[in-house]
Design an enzyme around this catalytic site. Structure first.
Site, mmCIF file in Angstrom:
data_model
loop_
_atom_site.group_PDB
_atom_site.id
_atom_site.type_symbol
_atom_site.label_atom_id
_atom_site.label_comp_id
_atom_site.label_asym_id
_atom_site.label_seq_id
_atom_site.Cartn_x
_atom_site.Cartn_y
_atom_site.Cartn_z
ATOM 1 N N CYS B 103 27.049 20.012 39.090
ATOM 2 C CA CYS B 103 28.335 19.720 38.599
ATOM 3 C C CYS B 103 28.417 20.817 37.029
ATOM 4 O O CYS B 103 27.882 20.279 36.105
ATOM 5 C CB CYS B 103 28.780 18.237 37.964
ATOM 6 S SG CYS B 103 30.421 18.093 37.075
ATOM 7 N N CYS B 106 31.021 18.930 34.276
ATOM 8 C CA CYS B 106 30.775 17.855 33.345
ATOM 9 C C CYS B 106 29.187 17.441 33.892
ATOM 10 O O CYS B 106 28.159 18.200 33.796
ATOM 11 C CB CYS B 106 31.769 16.741 33.188
ATOM 12 S SG CYS B 106 32.489 16.300 34.914
ATOM 13 N N SER B 107 29.294 16.269 34.723
ATOM 14 C CA SER B 107 27.992 15.913 35.257
ATOM 15 C C SER B 107 27.998 14.730 36.120
ATOM 16 O O SER B 107 27.356 13.904 36.262
ATOM 17 C CB SER B 107 27.268 15.099 34.139
ATOM 18 O OG SER B 107 28.075 14.001 33.439
ATOM 19 N N CYS B 108 29.145 15.141 37.320
ATOM 20 C CA CYS B 108 29.278 14.413 38.322
ATOM 21 C C CYS B 108 28.276 14.053 39.088
ATOM 22 O O CYS B 108 27.462 15.010 39.602
ATOM 23 C CB CYS B 108 30.415 14.675 39.094
ATOM 24 S SG CYS B 108 32.119 14.646 38.296
#
Lengths: 90, 195, 86
Positions: B103, B106-108
């Site tokens: 991702c 962000c950090s999905c």
């Protein structure tokens, strides 16, 4: 817009002045729709507390590395809301 | 960006914020503890590994998993009571194609199925380079793919979360499903390792 | 908006720091920040998109210097202050 798997699309080049989910590295570049991922609220609207937000189709769009970076043999698939995309003549 | 207390040590800032949130009636101690209890109890790569092992053992489950990840998670009791909240997409490794998930924005990441995301997944280094130099990133993880294997990178930029189905290792034909699941690692489910 | 978070394809961040693998949180305060985000989001205080937007509004130099959950903390402080809630 009626996009299907195989449709060629270009990610919009513009840079809106608010939150959005189209990564800069695909903007202006051409890819191919892999599949429809359903319909989801548009982050650009939800981040601005626009109620109700627009709900749009989201597509998995595959870009060849060479299209994005000028080199590389891998592919990158990015998930993009319909209003981030323009239909590209095939 | 006002109202911050950045001159304080970070732990003290968090304590103050938590106290203000509780005083404002926006959260209770019990709710906050419950979030963490559920994370520690329920979120684990064991869940994703069970799905992979079932797919290896049962071709028709494999097909259903690829067609509809949410329904396939539900079959194993892994959709939480409210559903996963995202669209789950399983992508299968083959001799021709290796899948890698990132991702960049962000950090999905599907926490309940893969366990709390590792720090490297959230790092600026991984997020920036996985889409551009995936083969070099994989080499840092000790994974050297054959030159002929194409790499497909998936950038989770919307409401789909990805789970990589690693290729089944050779010589596991007779292995029971529980033992197969034990072979599957968190890195394997993200695509930075094979099994 | 192209902000500092939008780093796909950038170079210069060095090798992937995989040595710190293993633990979801590296201090108790990180866990508390995680829990605050979940509870406040669940209550409808903000949407995930508003939370992401607040992270992305962190000044670029601060964003790059901060750890992952320090960014989350900054975003929570910003959103609650802007709403006049806490």
């Amino acid at each position: 817009m009626s996009l299907r798997p195989g449709s060629r699309v270009r990610a919009r080049a513009g840079d809106p002045d608010h939150h959005t989910r189209v990564p800069r590295y695909v903007r202006g570049h051409v890819g191919e729709v892999v599949e429809l991922e359903g319909e989801w609220p548009l982050p650009d609207d939800r981040a601005r507390r626009i109620d109700p937000p627009r709900v749009e189709a989201v597509y998995a769009v595959r870009f060849p590395a060479a299209e994005l970076w000028g080199e590389g043999t891998h592919t990158i698939t990015v998930d993009l809301w319909e209003s981030y995309l323009l239909e590209e003549p095939s | 960006m006002t109202g911050t207390h950045s001159e304080l040590p970070v732990a003290a800032r968090v304590r103050q914020l938590e106290e203000r949130v509780i005083a404002a009636g926006l959260a209770t101690d019990a709710e906050l503890d419950d979030v963490l209890a559920r994370l520690y109890d329920g979120a684990s790569p064991v869940n994703g590994a069970r799905m992979v092992a079932r797919a290896w053992a049962d071709e028709s489950y494999f097909r259903r998993l690829l067609a509809d990840g949410n329904a396939a998670a539900g079959e194993l009791g892994l959709g939480d009571p409210y559903g996963l909240g995202y669209r789950l997409k399983a992508v299968a490794n083959t001799p021709q194609q290796h899948n890698l998930v990132v991702c960049t924005l962000c950090s999905c990441y599907p926490v309940s199925l893969l366990g709390p995301s590792p720090s490297w997944y959230k790092s600026l280094a991984y997020r920036s380079r996985a889409v551009r130099k995936p083969r070099a990133v994989l080499a840092e993880f000790g994974l050297e793919l054959p030159a002929g294997t194409e790499i497909a990178v998936w950038d989770a930029s919307a409401e789909t979360r990805y789970l990589v189905v690693p290729a089944r290792p050779a010589g596991t034909g007779e292995m029971p499903e529980d033992d197969l699941a034990a072979l599957v690692t968190q890195r394997g489910l993200i695509g930075t390792a094979v099994v | 908006m192209s902000r500092v978070h939008d780093i796909g394809g950038q170079t210069g961040f060095g090798p992937v720091p995989m040595a710190e693998d293993g633990q979801p949180f590296h201090a108790d305060w990180e866990a508390r920040v995680f829990a605050l985000n979940r509870v406040l989001g669940g209550r409808g205080v903000f949407t995930t998109d508003e939370f992401r937007d607040a992270i992305e509004r962190i000044p670029a130099e601060e964003y790059l210097a901060a750890g992952y959950y320090e960014r989350w903390l900054r975003a929570l402080e910003t959103l609650l202050a802007e709403r006049g809630l806490a």
